[in-house]
Design an enzyme around this catalytic site. Sequence first.
Site, PDB file in Angstrom:
ATOM      1  N   SER A 132      97.826-160.906  -2.796  1.00  0.00           N
ATOM      2  CA  SER A 132      97.166-161.686  -1.737  1.00  0.00           C
ATOM      3  C   SER A 132      98.262-162.201  -0.811  1.00  0.00           C
ATOM      4  O   SER A 132      98.533-163.386  -0.732  1.00  0.00           O
ATOM      5  CB  SER A 132      96.345-162.829  -2.338  1.00  0.00           C
ATOM      6  OG  SER A 132      97.167-163.761  -2.999  1.00  0.00           O
ATOM      7  N   HIS A 165      93.086-161.020  -7.698  1.00  0.00           N
ATOM      8  CA  HIS A 165      93.802-160.681  -8.929  1.00  0.00           C
ATOM      9  C   HIS A 165      92.891-160.180 -10.043  1.00  0.00           C
ATOM     10  O   HIS A 165      93.347-159.911 -11.149  1.00  0.00           O
ATOM     11  CB  HIS A 165      94.582-161.897  -9.452  1.00  0.00           C
ATOM     12  CG  HIS A 165      95.679-162.334  -8.539  1.00  0.00           C
ATOM     13  ND1 HIS A 165      96.343-163.521  -8.707  1.00  0.00           N
ATOM     14  CD2 HIS A 165      96.236-161.739  -7.458  1.00  0.00           C
ATOM     15  CE1 HIS A 165      97.271-163.639  -7.756  1.00  0.00           C
ATOM     16  NE2 HIS A 165      97.213-162.578  -6.985  1.00  0.00           N
ATOM     17  N   GLU A 198      92.944-168.718  -8.578  1.00  0.00           N
ATOM     18  CA  GLU A 198      93.641-169.232  -9.766  1.00  0.00           C
ATOM     19  C   GLU A 198      93.135-170.609 -10.177  1.00  0.00           C
ATOM     20  O   GLU A 198      93.066-171.514  -9.347  1.00  0.00           O
ATOM     21  CB  GLU A 198      95.161-169.320  -9.507  1.00  0.00           C
ATOM     22  CG  GLU A 198      95.776-167.969  -9.224  1.00  0.00           C
ATOM     23  CD  GLU A 198      97.191-168.059  -8.657  1.00  0.00           C
ATOM     24  OE1 GLU A 198      97.911-169.028  -8.960  1.00  0.00           O
ATOM     25  OE2 GLU A 198      97.562-167.130  -7.905  1.00  0.00           O
ATOM     26  N   GLU A 240      97.736-161.709 -13.529  1.00  0.00           N
ATOM     27  CA  GLU A 240      98.759-162.656 -13.994  1.00  0.00           C
ATOM     28  C   GLU A 240      98.517-163.121 -15.424  1.00  0.00           C
ATOM     29  O   GLU A 240      99.099-164.113 -15.870  1.00  0.00           O
ATOM     30  CB  GLU A 240      98.815-163.870 -13.047  1.00  0.00           C
ATOM     31  CG  GLU A 240      99.309-163.511 -11.658  1.00  0.00           C
ATOM     32  CD  GLU A 240      99.461-164.721 -10.747  1.00  0.00           C
ATOM     33  OE1 GLU A 240      99.197-165.856 -11.193  1.00  0.00           O
ATOM     34  OE2 GLU A 240      99.835-164.521  -9.581  1.00  0.00           O
ATOM     35  N   ASP A 272      94.499-172.574  -7.102  1.00  0.00           N
ATOM     36  CA  ASP A 272      94.961-171.857  -5.916  1.00  0.00           C
ATOM     37  C   ASP A 272      93.737-171.149  -5.353  1.00  0.00           C
ATOM     38  O   ASP A 272      93.269-170.153  -5.922  1.00  0.00           O
ATOM     39  CB  ASP A 272      96.064-170.843  -6.247  1.00  0.00           C
ATOM     40  CG  ASP A 272      96.519-170.082  -5.002  1.00  0.00           C
ATOM     41  OD1 ASP A 272      96.021-170.391  -3.896  1.00  0.00           O
ATOM     42  OD2 ASP A 272      97.366-169.170  -5.131  1.00  0.00           O
ATOM     43  N   GLU A 318      96.214-175.353  -3.917  1.00  0.00           N
ATOM     44  CA  GLU A 318      97.015-174.478  -3.052  1.00  0.00           C
ATOM     45  C   GLU A 318      96.086-173.693  -2.119  1.00  0.00           C
ATOM     46  O   GLU A 318      95.002-173.280  -2.529  1.00  0.00           O
ATOM     47  CB  GLU A 318      97.798-173.519  -3.968  1.00  0.00           C
ATOM     48  CG  GLU A 318      98.738-172.580  -3.257  1.00  0.00           C
ATOM     49  CD  GLU A 318      99.471-171.707  -4.278  1.00  0.00           C
ATOM     50  OE1 GLU A 318      99.866-172.220  -5.358  1.00  0.00           O
ATOM     51  OE2 GLU A 318      99.629-170.504  -4.006  1.00  0.00           O
ATOM     52  N   ASP A 345     100.778-171.948   0.792  1.00  0.00           N
ATOM     53  CA  ASP A 345     101.443-170.705   0.367  1.00  0.00           C
ATOM     54  C   ASP A 345     101.393-169.738   1.554  1.00  0.00           C
ATOM     55  O   ASP A 345     102.354-169.621   2.316  1.00  0.00           O
ATOM     56  CB  ASP A 345     100.730-170.162  -0.876  1.00  0.00           C
ATOM     57  CG  ASP A 345     101.159-168.753  -1.268  1.00  0.00           C
ATOM     58  OD1 ASP A 345     102.149-168.254  -0.718  1.00  0.00           O
ATOM     59  OD2 ASP A 345     100.499-168.137  -2.137  1.00  0.00           O
ATOM     60  N   LYS A 384     108.369-168.773  -2.380  1.00  0.00           N
ATOM     61  CA  LYS A 384     108.454-167.424  -2.939  1.00  0.00           C
ATOM     62  C   LYS A 384     109.593-166.709  -2.232  1.00  0.00           C
ATOM     63  O   LYS A 384     109.455-166.350  -1.044  1.00  0.00           O
ATOM     64  CB  LYS A 384     107.142-166.666  -2.682  1.00  0.00           C
ATOM     65  CG  LYS A 384     105.939-167.145  -3.482  1.00  0.00           C
ATOM     66  CD  LYS A 384     104.665-166.468  -2.964  1.00  0.00           C
ATOM     67  CE  LYS A 384     103.499-166.642  -3.918  1.00  0.00           C
ATOM     68  NZ  LYS A 384     102.208-166.239  -3.280  1.00  0.00           N
ATOM     69  N   HIS A 421     106.348-167.341  -8.764  1.00  0.00           N
ATOM     70  CA  HIS A 421     106.326-165.889  -9.001  1.00  0.00           C
ATOM     71  C   HIS A 421     105.366-165.219  -8.020  1.00  0.00           C
ATOM     72  O   HIS A 421     104.754-165.891  -7.185  1.00  0.00           O
ATOM     73  CB  HIS A 421     105.885-165.612 -10.444  1.00  0.00           C
ATOM     74  CG  HIS A 421     104.447-165.997 -10.727  1.00  0.00           C
ATOM     75  ND1 HIS A 421     103.784-165.675 -11.875  1.00  0.00           N
ATOM     76  CD2 HIS A 421     103.531-166.704  -9.977  1.00  0.00           C
ATOM     77  CE1 HIS A 421     102.547-166.140 -11.847  1.00  0.00           C
ATOM     78  NE2 HIS A 421     102.368-166.762 -10.710  1.00  0.00           N
ATOM     79  N   LYS A 469     105.408-172.210 -10.542  1.00  0.00           N
ATOM     80  CA  LYS A 469     104.168-171.487 -10.862  1.00  0.00           C
ATOM     81  C   LYS A 469     104.584-170.101 -11.336  1.00  0.00           C
ATOM     82  O   LYS A 469     105.102-169.308 -10.546  1.00  0.00           O
ATOM     83  CB  LYS A 469     103.295-171.404  -9.607  1.00  0.00           C
ATOM     84  CG  LYS A 469     101.887-170.929  -9.914  1.00  0.00           C
ATOM     85  CD  LYS A 469     100.964-171.062  -8.723  1.00  0.00           C
ATOM     86  CE  LYS A 469     101.042-169.873  -7.823  1.00  0.00           C
ATOM     87  NZ  LYS A 469      99.830-169.670  -6.997  1.00  0.00           N
TER      88      LYS A 469
END
Length: 423
Positions: free
Chosen positions: A49, A154, A164, A207, A243, A288, A315, A340, A368, A391
């Site tokens: 994403s 994901h 998430e 993940e 998230d 997030e 993010d 990131k 990550h 994270k």
Amino acid sequence: MEKLTIDSIAARKVLDSRGNPTIEVDVVVQDKRRVRAGFGRAAAPRGASKGKHEVIAFPRGGVDVSTEAVRKIVAPKLIGKIADRQGEIDLLLHELDGTPNFSKLGGNVAVAISAAVAKAAASARGMLLFKYLGGGQAVRLPYPLGNVLGGGAHAGKQAPDIQEFLSIPVGAISFVDAASANSQVHKKVKGLLEQKNETFTGGKGDEGAWAPNLNNLDALEVVARACEEVVGEVGFEMRPALDVASSSLYDTKKQKHVYEREGVSRDQGEQIDFILGLIETYKLFYVEDPMHEEDFDGFAELTRKAGKRCLICGDDLFVTNVGRIQKGIKAGAANAVLIKPNQIGTLSDTLAAVKLAKKHDYVPVMSHRSGETPDETIAHLAVAWGCPLIKTGVAGGERVAKLNELIRIEEKLGAKAKMGMLR
Ligand code: PGA
Ligand code: ZN
């Protein structure tokens, strides 16, 4: 101490946790008399994403074009350069690329080289990376944000729209306890899902978070309950977090966040109210990307309304880019920034983002990507640069690689080790 110069650079195509190709770089450094030598290896992760404003991960033609570029363009220019001068190495990577977004070499190439050079220099000095980059100040361990249940980009279609659902062991006094508590939540969530949903197969997303056939609210209910139950077992505070990854939900034409599974669309105001409701009901510690990646105003309104009791983190909004973080600070768009390294391309650029965030009391959150390798570099960066949160997932070899490295760092620091300062 004698200067260390770069002796060799080699790049290869390796696989990430989704089985997709990515790049790994080996760097050897040595001093003039060839008495002291060091080796560094780093691999780049890959997102699913991704933010629109991130640097380009790989140029057209993919990883093979990148490895060839390392051999023909980068290595000849970097060999012989002083390895400790990270700023100069990173500047040279920008010059060799020549574009504003690493579209010629690939940001993943830049980040792997940048990190491998630092790791080689650290190893030649007999230092761990966190110490080499952070010095004596680097004694704080980050609180781990554990992705325990997931959906969005994901996981499959029947999983929740929100990407998430996480837990944060905010009351832990050691990293090893904090990481273990997140694993307990992950296990607990599985048990609750089995009770709730007879058809739950134990499937996981990219993940390692459980990917059940549930709507957003039921999923959050499960995670909040799992956190509560684990609080009873570990005796310290655990809080749920999200998230939302709103850019993946946002339909620019309709100007709405489209929750397909739920069958609901929310405009800016409705999205803000929805998130505010979740923060209140579930005492969320962290949210997030509650709004999409261009919505600085929506972020700002939410931060005004909830920023005192919840971390609002950008993010895709910030993409680890100082220009965008500056814009956010001006607008009051958040109070935390996801960090990131491969969103921006080099360690120096990443550090600049961390410094800017800290200067303005925005919490930097090391992170990550959904596609990872067992590379453990971000564990060291979080400690070196004093990021109070990291994270990095809970389950799967590529996730625990970072957690276990932080456990080792905590052990190495011994009595000096402290947990990060959250607010
Ligand atoms: P990614 O997303 O798939 O782009 O790595 C992870 C995140 O949104 O934090
Ligand atoms: Zn995100």
